[in-house]
Design a protein around this motif. Structure first.
Motif, PDB file in Angstrom:
ATOM      1  N   VAL A   9      13.331   4.544 -14.178  1.00 30.52           N
ATOM      2  CA  VAL A   9      13.343   5.939 -15.090  1.00 30.52           C
ATOM      3  C   VAL A   9      14.574   6.112 -15.972  1.00 30.52           C
ATOM      4  O   VAL A   9      14.582   6.552 -16.934  1.00 30.52           O
ATOM      5  CB  VAL A   9      13.299   6.932 -13.922  1.00 30.52           C
ATOM      6  N   THR A  10      15.846   5.895 -15.155  1.00 24.03           N
ATOM      7  CA  THR A  10      16.969   5.943 -16.145  1.00 24.03           C
ATOM      8  C   THR A  10      16.852   5.063 -17.258  1.00 24.03           C
ATOM      9  O   THR A  10      17.641   5.560 -18.476  1.00 24.03           O
ATOM     10  CB  THR A  10      18.245   5.824 -15.371  1.00 24.03           C
ATOM     11  N   THR A  11      16.515   3.824 -17.123  1.00 23.57           N
ATOM     12  CA  THR A  11      16.361   2.817 -18.425  1.00 23.57           C
ATOM     13  C   THR A  11      15.542   3.378 -19.583  1.00 23.57           C
ATOM     14  O   THR A  11      16.002   3.400 -20.643  1.00 23.57           O
ATOM     15  CB  THR A  11      15.922   1.465 -17.778  1.00 23.57           C
ATOM     16  N   ARG A  12      14.571   3.875 -19.254  1.00 24.41           N
ATOM     17  CA  ARG A  12      13.517   4.237 -20.267  1.00 24.41           C
ATOM     18  C   ARG A  12      14.232   5.790 -20.729  1.00 24.41           C
ATOM     19  O   ARG A  12      14.043   5.884 -21.903  1.00 24.41           O
ATOM     20  CB  ARG A  12      12.087   4.686 -19.480  1.00 24.41           C
ATOM     21  N   CYS A  13      14.634   6.637 -19.885  1.00 29.19           N
ATOM     22  CA  CYS A  13      15.203   7.818 -20.388  1.00 29.19           C
ATOM     23  C   CYS A  13      16.424   7.581 -21.471  1.00 29.19           C
ATOM     24  O   CYS A  13      16.474   8.572 -22.286  1.00 29.19           O
ATOM     25  CB  CYS A  13      15.166   8.904 -19.426  1.00 29.19           C
ATOM     26  N   ARG A  14      17.058   6.441 -21.079  1.00 27.05           N
ATOM     27  CA  ARG A  14      18.281   6.447 -22.057  1.00 27.05           C
ATOM     28  C   ARG A  14      17.867   6.075 -23.590  1.00 27.05           C
ATOM     29  O   ARG A  14      18.686   6.470 -24.287  1.00 27.05           O
ATOM     30  CB  ARG A  14      19.107   4.993 -21.497  1.00 27.05           C
ATOM     31  N   VAL A  74       4.328  11.860  -6.966  1.00 24.07           N
ATOM     32  CA  VAL A  74       5.671  11.279  -7.373  1.00 24.07           C
ATOM     33  C   VAL A  74       5.629  10.159  -8.330  1.00 24.07           C
ATOM     34  O   VAL A  74       4.769   9.116  -7.887  1.00 24.07           O
ATOM     35  CB  VAL A  74       6.471  10.767  -6.061  1.00 24.07           C
ATOM     36  N   SER A  75       6.462   9.931  -9.271  1.00 23.78           N
ATOM     37  CA  SER A  75       6.080   8.747 -10.088  1.00 23.78           C
ATOM     38  C   SER A  75       6.383   7.519  -9.363  1.00 23.78           C
ATOM     39  O   SER A  75       7.214   7.400  -8.544  1.00 23.78           O
ATOM     40  CB  SER A  75       7.102   8.763 -11.314  1.00 23.78           C
ATOM     41  N   PRO A  76       5.439   6.384  -9.583  1.00 25.02           N
ATOM     42  CA  PRO A  76       5.574   4.975  -8.969  1.00 25.02           C
ATOM     43  C   PRO A  76       6.803   4.347  -9.523  1.00 25.02           C
ATOM     44  O   PRO A  76       7.195   3.292  -8.914  1.00 25.02           O
ATOM     45  CB  PRO A  76       4.304   4.376  -9.485  1.00 25.02           C
ATOM     46  N   LEU A  77       7.464   4.679 -10.625  1.00 25.80           N
ATOM     47  CA  LEU A  77       8.558   4.188 -11.302  1.00 25.80           C
ATOM     48  C   LEU A  77       9.774   4.153 -10.314  1.00 25.80           C
ATOM     49  O   LEU A  77      10.063   5.343  -9.835  1.00 25.80           O
ATOM     50  CB  LEU A  77       8.770   4.575 -12.596  1.00 25.80           C
ATOM     51  N   ASN A  98       2.672   4.838 -16.753  1.00 22.15           N
ATOM     52  CA  ASN A  98       3.736   5.050 -17.736  1.00 22.15           C
ATOM     53  C   ASN A  98       3.831   6.555 -17.865  1.00 22.15           C
ATOM     54  O   ASN A  98       5.003   6.653 -18.660  1.00 22.15           O
ATOM     55  CB  ASN A  98       3.454   4.083 -18.979  1.00 22.15           C
ATOM     56  N   LYS A  99       3.048   7.588 -17.592  1.00 21.12           N
ATOM     57  CA  LYS A  99       3.460   8.750 -17.925  1.00 21.12           C
ATOM     58  C   LYS A  99       4.561   9.024 -16.860  1.00 21.12           C
ATOM     59  O   LYS A  99       4.399   9.061 -15.748  1.00 21.12           O
ATOM     60  CB  LYS A  99       2.376   9.548 -17.808  1.00 21.12           C
ATOM     61  N   LEU A 100       5.362  10.116 -17.539  1.00 19.10           N
ATOM     62  CA  LEU A 100       6.668  10.296 -16.615  1.00 19.10           C
ATOM     63  C   LEU A 100       7.289  11.658 -17.114  1.00 19.10           C
ATOM     64  O   LEU A 100       7.453  11.829 -18.309  1.00 19.10           O
ATOM     65  CB  LEU A 100       7.874   9.164 -16.901  1.00 19.10           C
ATOM     66  N   THR A 101       7.450  12.448 -16.072  1.00 17.23           N
ATOM     67  CA  THR A 101       8.554  13.565 -16.352  1.00 17.23           C
ATOM     68  C   THR A 101       9.492  13.524 -15.274  1.00 17.23           C
ATOM     69  O   THR A 101       9.271  13.371 -14.134  1.00 17.23           O
ATOM     70  CB  THR A 101       7.708  15.025 -16.323  1.00 17.23           C
ATOM     71  N   ALA A 102      10.803  13.675 -15.767  1.00 13.69           N
ATOM     72  CA  ALA A 102      11.957  13.399 -14.700  1.00 13.69           C
ATOM     73  C   ALA A 102      12.952  14.335 -15.268  1.00 13.69           C
ATOM     74  O   ALA A 102      13.346  14.740 -16.063  1.00 13.69           O
ATOM     75  CB  ALA A 102      12.384  12.016 -14.813  1.00 13.69           C
ATOM     76  N   VAL A 103      13.704  14.964 -13.885  1.00 13.40           N
ATOM     77  CA  VAL A 103      14.980  15.566 -14.157  1.00 13.40           C
ATOM     78  C   VAL A 103      15.998  14.663 -13.606  1.00 13.40           C
ATOM     79  O   VAL A 103      15.996  14.135 -12.546  1.00 13.40           O
ATOM     80  CB  VAL A 103      14.952  16.776 -13.149  1.00 13.40           C
ATOM     81  N   LEU A 104      16.959  14.227 -14.370  1.00 16.62           N
ATOM     82  CA  LEU A 104      18.235  13.431 -14.210  1.00 16.62           C
ATOM     83  C   LEU A 104      19.412  14.611 -14.216  1.00 16.62           C
ATOM     84  O   LEU A 104      19.688  15.337 -14.806  1.00 16.62           O
ATOM     85  CB  LEU A 104      18.427  12.407 -15.223  1.00 16.62           C
ATOM     86  N   ILE A 105      20.375  14.131 -13.020  1.00 17.54           N
ATOM     87  CA  ILE A 105      21.516  14.795 -13.067  1.00 17.54           C
ATOM     88  C   ILE A 105      22.760  13.881 -13.034  1.00 17.54           C
ATOM     89  O   ILE A 105      22.737  12.799 -12.745  1.00 17.54           O
ATOM     90  CB  ILE A 105      21.747  15.303 -11.635  1.00 17.54           C
ATOM     91  N   SER A 106      23.599  14.310 -13.929  1.00 16.30           N
ATOM     92  CA  SER A 106      24.686  13.427 -14.421  1.00 16.30           C
ATOM     93  C   SER A 106      25.673  13.412 -13.003  1.00 16.30           C
ATOM     94  O   SER A 106      25.747  14.109 -12.319  1.00 16.30           O
ATOM     95  CB  SER A 106      25.682  14.139 -15.204  1.00 16.30           C
ATOM     96  N   PRO A 107      26.504  12.169 -13.105  1.00 16.57           N
ATOM     97  CA  PRO A 107      27.211  12.023 -12.143  1.00 16.57           C
ATOM     98  C   PRO A 107      28.274  12.932 -11.804  1.00 16.57           C
ATOM     99  O   PRO A 107      28.766  13.191 -10.859  1.00 16.57           O
ATOM    100  CB  PRO A 107      27.939  10.593 -12.638  1.00 16.57           C
ATOM    101  N   ASP A 108      28.832  13.583 -12.868  1.00 10.65           N
ATOM    102  CA  ASP A 108      29.689  14.899 -12.573  1.00 10.65           C
ATOM    103  C   ASP A 108      29.199  15.971 -12.092  1.00 10.65           C
ATOM    104  O   ASP A 108      29.939  17.085 -12.083  1.00 10.65           O
ATOM    105  CB  ASP A 108      30.808  15.022 -13.795  1.00 10.65           C
ATOM    106  N   GLY A 111       4.473  11.810 -12.018  1.00  8.40           N
ATOM    107  CA  GLY A 111       3.718  10.892 -13.373  1.00  8.40           C
ATOM    108  C   GLY A 111       2.818  10.114 -12.657  1.00  8.40           C
ATOM    109  O   GLY A 111       2.935   9.425 -11.385  1.00  8.40           O
ATOM    110  N   THR A 112       2.035   9.203 -13.353  1.00  5.16           N
ATOM    111  CA  THR A 112       1.231   8.142 -12.948  1.00  5.16           C
ATOM    112  C   THR A 112       1.403   7.113 -14.009  1.00  5.16           C
ATOM    113  O   THR A 112       1.416   7.289 -15.240  1.00  5.16           O
ATOM    114  CB  THR A 112      -0.288   8.328 -12.890  1.00  5.16           C
TER     115      THR A 112
END
Length: 467
Positions: free
Chosen positions: A310-315, A302-305, A353-363, A350-351
């Motif tokens: 995560v959302t800030t970077r992916c934005r 699990v990413s330590p971020l 700064n390396k990251l893979t994430a799945v984000l789900i929209s509020p709707d 990830g470890t």
């Protein structure tokens, strides 16, 4: 920069069970910006290829839709001192062409060799673009156009047999933002001068290009054999709306206008939101492969971020994704709005700064898949979005999956590291720090219930080469 015809079509279309209703230019913009960590070393330094768009799905044809203007019509307005076009035939101001790159042809070939190798490997692995003979980029390839300043350059190469043209856009030394090869065959199936291979008929000395999102046309830098470039800053495929060519007297003799994209697609009821499997806590944790008795490779960490990190970077890459999108796509993808801290971080691995994430929209109608190897979008990344299907599921994806109902644990039979425990989070699973999409393998995925009994098995295409 970037970047398996099936991979591009699936990832770029993001339409799941809905038919593809867009053209190649739009595909190339909406396609994931693929990255590869390995195999990126150049002679001088080891770097990451940032967002390479693999554009092999496109082909260039001499039989393009074009028109010839009247012999005595409005003409371009030229600067009498410099000879540069300052207004088009309508009176609109024209942006100056990019300068000719001062880098040598040999230097550009050396910097683009690694991206070319990855691209050729990609075509070979997936049998894509049969018109490409997979000739490696070497000194025999002719540089027909090169535009840019410093190390931010777009170079266009023509193969020794003139059958393939490749475009390499460098964002820094040895770091390609995009790379693609297309066929010059007249019988190629997809006809567009506005994609990767920018070309006008021979003998056209002036070229103006209109891009989506801009009111003023750009004057292109014309190279050899009719190839032209807009340079690094305007090199994004898919944005070309119109191309016009003029003769020595400034009269229009060539015109290409991108055809309108169809907007009709099967509708999904607005009430449909994503439905994930109910989470199950395993009572018996599988640490050995039931088939062989050997230890399973551990699940990715699990990413330590934090979720907000995560959302800030992916934005950042989310903004880039929308800045390049030009065509019609599922309106729900845009309606979900930009990534904010209100988006659910459903899965993160990830470890550092390396990251893979799945984000789900509020709707709960859209997912964003975000892969970053650096704290900001200036580093390597890979990104896409997709909308929910009518059955409440997201499209089967090469980089992560949705946990089947009744499954508490998943094992993915990876070709290199062997059977691997998947990381499961909020109804989604992943088998590693996926990114790049250049090593897609069809593997078996096995699911086990809370007691460790196998209750699911299926073949799945996965990205098996981790960053």
């Amino acid at each position: 920069m970037t970047t398996d015809i099936e991979r591009l079509l699936a990832a770029a279309a993001d339409d799941s069970d809905q038919p593809l209703t867009t053209d190649v230019d739009d595909l190339l913009v909406r396609a994931r910006r693929s990255v590869r960590k390995t195999r990126i070393a150049t002679v001088s330094t080891a770097v990451l290829t940032t967002g390479v768009i693999i554009a092999g799905v496109a082909t260039w044809s001499a039989n393009r839709s074009e028109t010839t203007g009247p012999a005595d019509g409005p003409r371009l307005t030229l600067d009498p001192t410099t000879g540069r076009v300052i207004k088009d035939e309508t009176g609109a101001q024209v942006q100056a062409p990019p300068p000719v790159s001062q880098l040598s042809d040999a230097n550009l070939r050396d910097q683009c060799k690694q991206a070319d190798k990855e691209y050729v490997d990609f075509l070979r692995e997936h049998g894509a673009n049969p018109l490409d003979k997979l000739q490696p980029l070497d000194a025999r390839w002719k540089v027909v156009a090169k535009a840019g300043t410093g190390n931010r350059v777009q170079a266009i190469f023509l193969s020794p047999d003139r059958s393939i043209v490749s475009t390499c856009t460098l964002m820094s030394v040895g770091q390609a933002q995009s790379y693609g090869r297309v066929s010059t065959k007249a019988d190629a199936s997809i006809k567009s001068p506005g994609g990767v291979a920018n070309r006008v008929p021979d003998g056209v000395p002036e070229v103006l290009v209109n891009l989506d999102g801009e009111t003023e046309p750009r004057q292109a830098l014309l190279g050899e054999n009719g190839f032209y470039s807009l340079g690094f800053d305007a090199s994004t495929s898919g944005r070309v709306r119109q191309v016009r060519g003029y003769d020595e007297q400034g009269r229009k003799v060539f015109e290409y206008t991108r055809p309108p994209l169809p907007t009709t697609r099967p509708s999904v009821p607005d009430s449909v939101t994503v439905k994930t499997a109910e989470p199950i806590t395993p009572n018996v944790v599988r640490t050995k492969d039931p088939l062989t008795g050997k230890a399973l490779a551990p699940a990715p960490p699990v990413s330590p971020l934090t979720d907000e990190q995560v959302t800030t970077r992916c934005r950042e890459v989310d903004d880039i994704y929308f800045s390049g999108s030009s065509g019609a796509q599922d309106p729900r993808i845009k309606a979900a709005g930009p990534v904010t801290k209100e988006w659910q971080v459903a899965l993160k691995t990830g470890t550092g700064n390396k990251l893979t994430a799945v984000l789900i929209s509020p709707d709960k109608k859209v997912y964003a898949w975000c892969h970053m190897l650096a704290p900001t979008a200036k580093g390597a990344y890979d990104y896409t979005r997709s909308a929910v299907q009518a059955n409440g599921k997201f499209a089967d994806d090469f980089s992560f999956g949705m946990v089947p109902d009744g499954v508490a644990q998943l094992v993915v039979d990876l070709p290199k590291q062997g059977p691997t425990r998947a990381l499961i989070s909020n109804g989604y699973y992943i088998w590693g720090l996926t990114g790049g999409n250049s090593d897609i393998k069809n593997v078996r995925v096995r699911g086990y219930d809370a007691q460790g009994k196998q209750v699911y098995t299926a073949k799945k295409d996965v990205d098996a080469d981790f960053d």
